[in-house]
Design a protein around this motif. Sequence first.
Motif, PDB file in Angstrom:
ATOM      1  N   ILE A   1      -6.612 -35.914  13.132  1.00 41.20           N
ATOM      2  CA  ILE A   1      -5.159 -35.979  13.379  1.00 41.20           C
ATOM      3  C   ILE A   1      -4.471 -36.021  12.023  1.00 41.20           C
ATOM      4  O   ILE A   1      -4.622 -36.994  11.271  1.00 41.20           O
TER       5      ILE A   1
ATOM      6  N   THR B   1      -4.980 -30.972  12.872  1.00 36.02           N
ATOM      7  CA  THR B   1      -4.855 -31.767  14.098  1.00 36.02           C
ATOM      8  C   THR B   1      -5.493 -31.042  15.277  1.00 36.02           C
ATOM      9  O   THR B   1      -5.227 -29.857  15.505  1.00 36.02           O
TER      10      THR B   1
ATOM     11  N   GLU C   1       3.563 -38.722  19.003  1.00 34.79           N
ATOM     12  CA  GLU C   1       2.554 -37.644  19.084  1.00 34.79           C
ATOM     13  C   GLU C   1       1.161 -38.244  19.345  1.00 34.79           C
ATOM     14  O   GLU C   1       0.414 -37.742  20.191  1.00 34.79           O
ATOM     15  N   VAL C   2       0.846 -39.316  18.640  1.00 33.80           N
ATOM     16  CA  VAL C   2      -0.483 -39.931  18.812  1.00 33.80           C
ATOM     17  C   VAL C   2      -0.616 -40.523  20.217  1.00 33.80           C
ATOM     18  O   VAL C   2      -1.650 -40.364  20.870  1.00 33.80           O
TER      19      VAL C   2
ATOM     20  N   LYS D   1       5.463 -39.441  14.756  1.00 30.72           N
ATOM     21  CA  LYS D   1       3.997 -39.359  14.762  1.00 30.72           C
ATOM     22  C   LYS D   1       3.404 -40.331  15.785  1.00 30.72           C
ATOM     23  O   LYS D   1       2.426 -40.019  16.456  1.00 30.72           O
TER      24      LYS D   1
ATOM     25  N   LEU E   1     -10.470 -45.588  15.858  1.00 33.65           N
ATOM     26  CA  LEU E   1      -9.546 -44.764  15.085  1.00 33.65           C
ATOM     27  C   LEU E   1      -9.625 -45.212  13.631  1.00 33.65           C
ATOM     28  O   LEU E   1      -9.286 -46.360  13.314  1.00 33.65           O
TER      29      LEU E   1
ATOM     30  N   MET F   1      -1.643 -36.596   9.299  1.00 30.98           N
ATOM     31  CA  MET F   1      -0.569 -37.597   9.147  1.00 30.98           C
ATOM     32  C   MET F   1       0.288 -37.230   7.937  1.00 30.98           C
ATOM     33  O   MET F   1       0.627 -38.090   7.118  1.00 30.98           O
TER      34      MET F   1
ATOM     35  N   SER G   1      -7.865 -44.964  10.537  1.00 27.99           N
ATOM     36  CA  SER G   1      -6.458 -44.560  10.372  1.00 27.99           C
ATOM     37  C   SER G   1      -6.014 -44.416   8.931  1.00 27.99           C
ATOM     38  O   SER G   1      -4.837 -44.140   8.682  1.00 27.99           O
TER      39      SER G   1
ATOM     40  N   TYR H   1     -10.687 -39.854  14.767  1.00 31.13           N
ATOM     41  CA  TYR H   1     -10.961 -40.660  15.970  1.00 31.13           C
ATOM     42  C   TYR H   1     -12.362 -40.340  16.481  1.00 31.13           C
ATOM     43  O   TYR H   1     -12.754 -39.166  16.566  1.00 31.13           O
TER      44      TYR H   1
END
Length: 394
Positions: free
Chosen positions: A138, A124, A209-210, A206, A159, A140, A161, A152
């Motif tokens: 990032i 991250t 956090e994002v 999370k 993003l 996860m 994901s 990202y």
Amino acid sequence: MLKISKHVYWDGIRDWDLRLFHGHELSTHRGSTYNSFIIKDEKTVLVDTVWFPHTNSYIDRIEHDVGIDNIDFIIINHNEPDHGGALKAIMEKRPELPIYCSANGEKIIKAHFHKDWNFNVVKTGDTINIGRNNLKFIEMKMIHWPDSMMVYLDNDKVLLSNDAFGQHYCAMSMFNDEVDRDELFQEAIKYYANILTPFSPLIARKIDEVLKLNLDIEIIAPSHGVIWRENPLQIIEAYASWSDNYKEDFAVIVYDTMYEATLRMAEAIEKGLRSKGVKVKLYNSSVSDMSDLLTEIFKAKALAIGSCTVNNNALTSIVALTHEIAAHKMKGKPFVSFGSYGWSGEAPAHISETLVKAGLTPVHEPIKTSYTPTEEALEECVRAGVALAEAAGE
Ligand code: FEO
């Protein structure tokens, strides 16, 4: 190849015919897609691949659309075989190609393919410049595998994901503003309920956090289903809600029965619930789709589960269902258990024991009745329905 932003292209597979996923565990009534992306910036980057049965057509397409020799590096956000399955075929053509992944990603890729490829571990906050875009990684972790991560792109504001925010949903369009919204959200919540519910506490943290990263997001492109380009934050808001003790305004009764005595009990519980104004859905688990049942149970604010007793336990479909409720950590819901029996009658107690151990809350003693329920037994079921309604806040 489908352009989704200035530098990002979707180049995945649409699987219209998929009906079961994760082996035969998860029903996928509307098929799925495996979303692989090409970033064409000063560097050319491949993000995730597809499930291995589709390798040949995928490799032909990547070769045609971008040329495997032109790829500068690969990002593997998650190496479950539905995304990493075609990696081996790419690496056979370019064995020196750098692979960017999480530390757990490297372990999992090695465990799948037993190759010591050119791994570059990211965590991250790490960024790589590829020209107009910086790629920001990032992690996860456990959403939903130890290796999972997202990437990202700061110039395109995209993003990627991976599984998060995905749906097993193959539609005419790859964009959320061009598909049926009800179908899309039905598939998104089913995906969450069946795959991500066990990780809800992690997901809530999370998301915080994002959000604190203050990313300017214009597009969220998951690795299954359609891409969120109209109001992409709506799916983050939905996840925030689904991960926080989510409930909708109805109760679910699920039963299995041999000669309908347990069905009569289910109907009496339904009567009790309805007498307090609670809306009810009632399903026979032996003829219902398990993944759809779990979705309904995830959404319900109260639960009644019943089975007659056979060989000292509940019928198979109810044993499997209670196991799945526990495995998916659908904690905190009020419930009652019930069932008819001939001579031993253990099923309601076994159902209750499994659900209590899983963190659900009983609101009535397990109800059992011998053979055909008497009027008194049915009245007890009605009272249990009323107690369930009251526990659910009616
Ligand atoms: Fe879509 Fe976890 O793989």
